[in-house]
Design a protein around this motif. Structure first.
Motif, short mmCIF file in Angstrom:
data_model
loop_
_atom_site.label_atom_id
_atom_site.label_comp_id
_atom_site.label_asym_id
_atom_site.label_seq_id
_atom_site.Cartn_x
_atom_site.Cartn_y
_atom_site.Cartn_z
N LEU A 58 0.83 -1.20 0.00
CA LEU A 58 0.00 0.00 0.00
C LEU A 58 0.87 1.26 0.00
N ILE A 59 1.90 1.25 0.86
CA ILE A 59 2.75 2.44 0.97
C ILE A 59 3.48 2.70 -0.36
N VAL A 60 4.02 1.63 -0.98
CA VAL A 60 4.71 1.81 -2.26
C VAL A 60 3.76 2.40 -3.30
N GLY A 61 2.53 1.84 -3.35
CA GLY A 61 1.55 2.33 -4.32
C GLY A 61 1.20 3.79 -4.11
N VAL A 62 0.97 4.15 -2.84
CA VAL A 62 0.59 5.53 -2.55
C VAL A 62 1.73 6.49 -2.88
N VAL A 63 2.96 6.11 -2.50
CA VAL A 63 4.10 6.99 -2.77
C VAL A 63 4.29 7.17 -4.27
N GLN A 64 4.12 6.07 -5.04
CA GLN A 64 4.27 6.20 -6.49
C GLN A 64 3.18 7.11 -7.08
N LEU A 65 1.97 7.02 -6.53
CA LEU A 65 0.89 7.90 -7.01
C LEU A 65 1.19 9.36 -6.69
N VAL A 66 1.68 9.61 -5.47
CA VAL A 66 1.88 10.99 -5.04
C VAL A 66 3.15 11.59 -5.65
N PHE A 67 4.26 10.85 -5.58
CA PHE A 67 5.55 11.42 -6.00
C PHE A 67 5.99 10.98 -7.40
N GLY A 68 5.31 10.00 -7.99
CA GLY A 68 5.75 9.50 -9.29
C GLY A 68 6.89 8.51 -9.11
N THR A 69 7.48 8.09 -10.24
CA THR A 69 8.50 7.03 -10.17
C THR A 69 9.88 7.59 -9.88
N SER A 70 10.06 8.90 -10.02
CA SER A 70 11.38 9.45 -9.72
C SER A 70 11.21 10.59 -8.74
N SER A 71 12.32 10.96 -8.09
CA SER A 71 12.22 11.98 -7.07
C SER A 71 13.26 13.05 -7.34
N ASN A 72 13.15 14.18 -6.62
CA ASN A 72 14.19 15.18 -6.73
C ASN A 72 15.22 14.91 -5.65
N GLY A 73 16.31 14.25 -6.03
CA GLY A 73 17.32 13.86 -5.06
C GLY A 73 18.01 15.05 -4.43
#
Lengths: 422, 289
Positions: free
Chosen positions: B105-120
């Motif tokens: 669930l957490i992985v799914g939600v994070v991918q929905l909110v932040f997308g597949t890449s992040s601003n490192g």
């Protein structure tokens, strides 16, 4: 006694029932297989794609899946194929090779698609290639890879070493120096690609100080960093792949190595690495690919306008392999339109005739004999702002190795992958 | 081997050990104190990393950002304890299944909110020159912090009234309840602390790694290995297992190759579990008896 025989009778019915169901299923399925609705009837043509939209490869897979949707929309709004609309059946393989096998079978047996575009890792490609071969469904693989696949049913539109490493390594020996360390992901791609890198390094008068293979799960790169500090190679060839291995670039920068060694990488950027690791670690990394979002050519501006209209201006990054996907779909559509039919033999013949398409990165042309593409190659460098600056553009670079080994026009039954000899 | 090379290899050894401490302490605490095998621990680390990079990108300085993500994860951990875990105490399989579901669930939600890449975010601090080598100051800070983390956790659980209550609630819940300890509340706080440690760990790792929704998967294997080899005593187990496994991994990696390092780590873990099925702290308990 009665009860007992009754239960025997019951279980007898059960067995007959199962057998009947099996027979019905068997004939039912074979009837379905014979029908092939999408390729013969009117109405929309089903086409298939499989990408890793979740899991460890999602940073590579998401832009590719988005590109597939947009390409189909673009082809449909320009009149479709053979006057018919395309209907995309897309699956998410979740970075799991067994799911690739499951979905490839599903696309072939249930969805009856006319073509499949799929796959990121070479392991996934090799898992589904035989399935699509035996189902006789043309397969487009749109991903940079170690090269050498020679199979009449397969078209590879990504970069191969003779397009990527061939310009990068002379660039490195000219600007940075002649000693190299190779760091590669520990699976079939990394191993073949490392052989290629060593070959080009030797050709350009360089020497390989050390070659290390690193597990895809690895997150602690301390010993590799120490070895680099000890050997002080002028160039590090990074053939690293996926989310965990991104950490290498950060640990490299944190140890202050950017001052002494230069990283060149055919894989960097295709998984949006420059965003995840940040500007400081991206600066100075040299890449080579078929497309770069930063290019200002008119074809690219028009493409990006379409992309941002569909996915919003804040889309993270349009990757090279997303453009390879876009090119694959347009090349296939052009091939079918030229063939005037969905008949596999006619489509393959049309694609082999030297079909080309003006893509966002320039003209791409299928090399008929090898089923790889001739395309432009951009060599670029990571900047302090965390994006890329174009260093040079090599126009219309041929897939030289594949061309020299593979001739599917002369011997269409070839089905192998050529690998370089040391 | 030259002196500078020797020192650098020693530092990288300590750095591997400290990384294991940082990724496994929260997991060890939840397991040792509460018997909860938290399959979502990797995702807790990942959330900690995301909270940290989001805070840094919003202009907050890194140390504060890491603290914020630890506090946020502590709060989230307490909520999760209330909603999910407290229904399942004593049912270890159900807990594993529930936390595994939570991780998806957490992985799914994070991918929905932040997308597949992040601003490192960049690695802070600079480097120290040592002969022909350079050391990242940040990894030295991590080594020190791993020690501080262990010491602080020890002090909290050995020297504070809460620590005494938590240990009582962990070993004899009925007796603890009989003497007036609110076991349910103590458990909530303990899981909150374990989650805060995970958040802190993720935050500390964020500047060293590429952060993506699958960030946790890169660390979870190591974390579990450390906890299993360490055994039930959370602090002693996690620290001795980190020392052993991190030392073996980094030592063999530096001398042979990273692949051999991983191999040696797995081999040693197998041997430890073959002869000490209850982990390293089992040996200590045996000796005390």
């Amino acid at each position: 006694m009665r009860n007992e025989s009754f239960s025997h009778w019951r279980s007898g019915i059960g067995r007959v029932g199962i057998a009947t169901t099996a027979v019905v299923l068997f004939f039912g399925l074979s009837a379905c297989q014979a029908a092939q609705p999408s390729s013969t009837t009117k109405g929309p043509i089903s086409v298939g794609s499989i990408d890793d939209v979740s899991g460890g490869l999602s940073s590579i897979g998401q832009p590719k899946a988005d590109a597939a949707k947009l390409a189909i929309k673009d082809i449909n709004s320009n009149g479709g194929v053979l006057g018919r609309q395309l209907k995309l059946v897309a699956y998410d393989a979740q970075s799991d090779n067994t799911k690739y096998i499951q979905y490839a079978n599903q696309l072939a047996q249930q969805d009856h698609v006319a073509v499949v575009e799929a796959g990121i890792t070479s392991a996934a490609r090799e898992a589904i290639r035989p399935i699509l071969d035996s189902a006789q469904i043309p397969y487009f693989y749109s991903q940079l890879y170690e090269g050498g696949v020679c199979d009449a049913n397969v078209f590879a539109t990504g970069m191969v070493p003779s397009q990527q490493l061939a310009p990068m390594i002379p660039y490195a020996t000219k600007h940075y120096g002649k000693t190299f360390t190779i760091l590669a992901a520990d699976y079939n791609f990394g191993h073949s690609e490392a052989v290629w890198a060593a070959k080009y390094i030797k050709q350009n008068g360089g020497t390989v100080v050390k070659t290390e293979f690193l597990s895809l799960d690895q997150t602690d790169f301390g010993s590799s960093i120490n070895n680099l500090q000890r050997d002080k190679p002028s160039v590090v060839v990074s053939l690293l792949v996926g989310g965990n291995q991104m950490s290498f670039y950060k640990q490299f920068a944190a140890a202050g190595l950017s001052g002494t060694s230069h990283i060149i990488s055919p894989t960097f950027g295709d998984g949006q690495e420059q965003l995840a690791i940040g500007a400081k670690a991206t600066e100075g990394i040299v890449v080579a690919n078929l497309y770069l979002q930063e290019r200002t050519a008119a074809a690219n501006s028009a493409f990006l306008k379409q992309w941002y209209a569909a996915y919003g201006k804040s889309y993270p990054y349009v990757t090279p392999s997303a453009v390879a996907v876009w090119n694959s779909w347009h090349l296939w559509a052009a091939g079918v339109n030229k063939a005037g039919s969905l008949d596999r033999a006619k489509v393959l013949a049309a694609l082999q005739s030297g079909i080309s398409y003006d893509g966002p990165g320039g003209k791409v042309t299928i090399n008929g004999a090898s089923h790889h593409v001739v395309q432009n190659v951009v060599v670029a460098e990571g900047t302090a702002e965390g994006n890329f600056r174009v260093l040079e553009v090599d126009n219309q670079v041929a897939p030289a190795f594949e061309e020299s080994k593979c001739n599917l026009i002369k011997s269409p039954t070839t089905n192998t992958q050529y690998i370089p000899s040391n | 081997m030259k002196v500078d090379q020797f020192i650098v290899i020693m530092v990288s050894l300590l750095s591997s050990v400290s990384l294991l401490v940082i990724v496994s302490l929260g997991l060890a605490l939840a397991f040792g104190m509460m018997g909860v095998i938290n399959m979502a621990h990797g995702e807790f680390l990942m959330l900690g990393a995301y909270f940290t990079i989001t805070a840094v990108n919003a202009g907050i300085v890194l140390p504060v950002a890491i603290l914020i993500s630890a506090i946020a994860m502590g709060g989230l951990g307490m909520v999760i304890e209330r909603i999910v875990l407290r229904q399942l105490y004593g049912r270890i399989w159900a807990t594993m299944l529930a936390t595994w579901g939570l991780s998806l669930l957490i992985v799914g939600v994070v991918q929905l909110v932040f997308g597949t890449s992040s601003n490192g975010i960049p690695t802070p601090l600079s480097t120290i020159h040592l002969g022909g080598y350079m050391l990242s100051q940040y990894s030295l800070v991590l080594i020190a912090l791993a020690g501080v983390l262990i010491a602080t956790t020890y002090l909290v659980f050995a020297r504070t009234p809460y620590g005494t209550m938590a240990r009582a609630a962990a070993s004899l819940p009925e007796m603890a309840a009989a003497v007036g300890i609110n076991v349910s509340r103590v458990n909530m706080i303990t899981f909150g602390i374990a989650s805060a440690l995970a958040g802190l760990g993720g935050g500390l790792l964020a500047p060293l790694s590429g952060v993506s929704p699958t960030f946790g998967q890169g660390y979870i294997g190591d974390a579990f290995m450390t906890v299993v080899v360490g055994g039930a005593s959370p602090l002693l187990g996690a620290s001795t297992a980190s020392l052993l496994l991190g030392g073996i991994y980094a030592g063999v990696s530096n001398i042979v190759s990273p692949v051999a390092g991983t191999l040696a780590l797995l081999l040693v873990s197998m041997l430890v579990l073959r002869f000490l099925p209850t982990g390293l702290t089992g040996l200590w308990r045996k000796a005390r008896q």
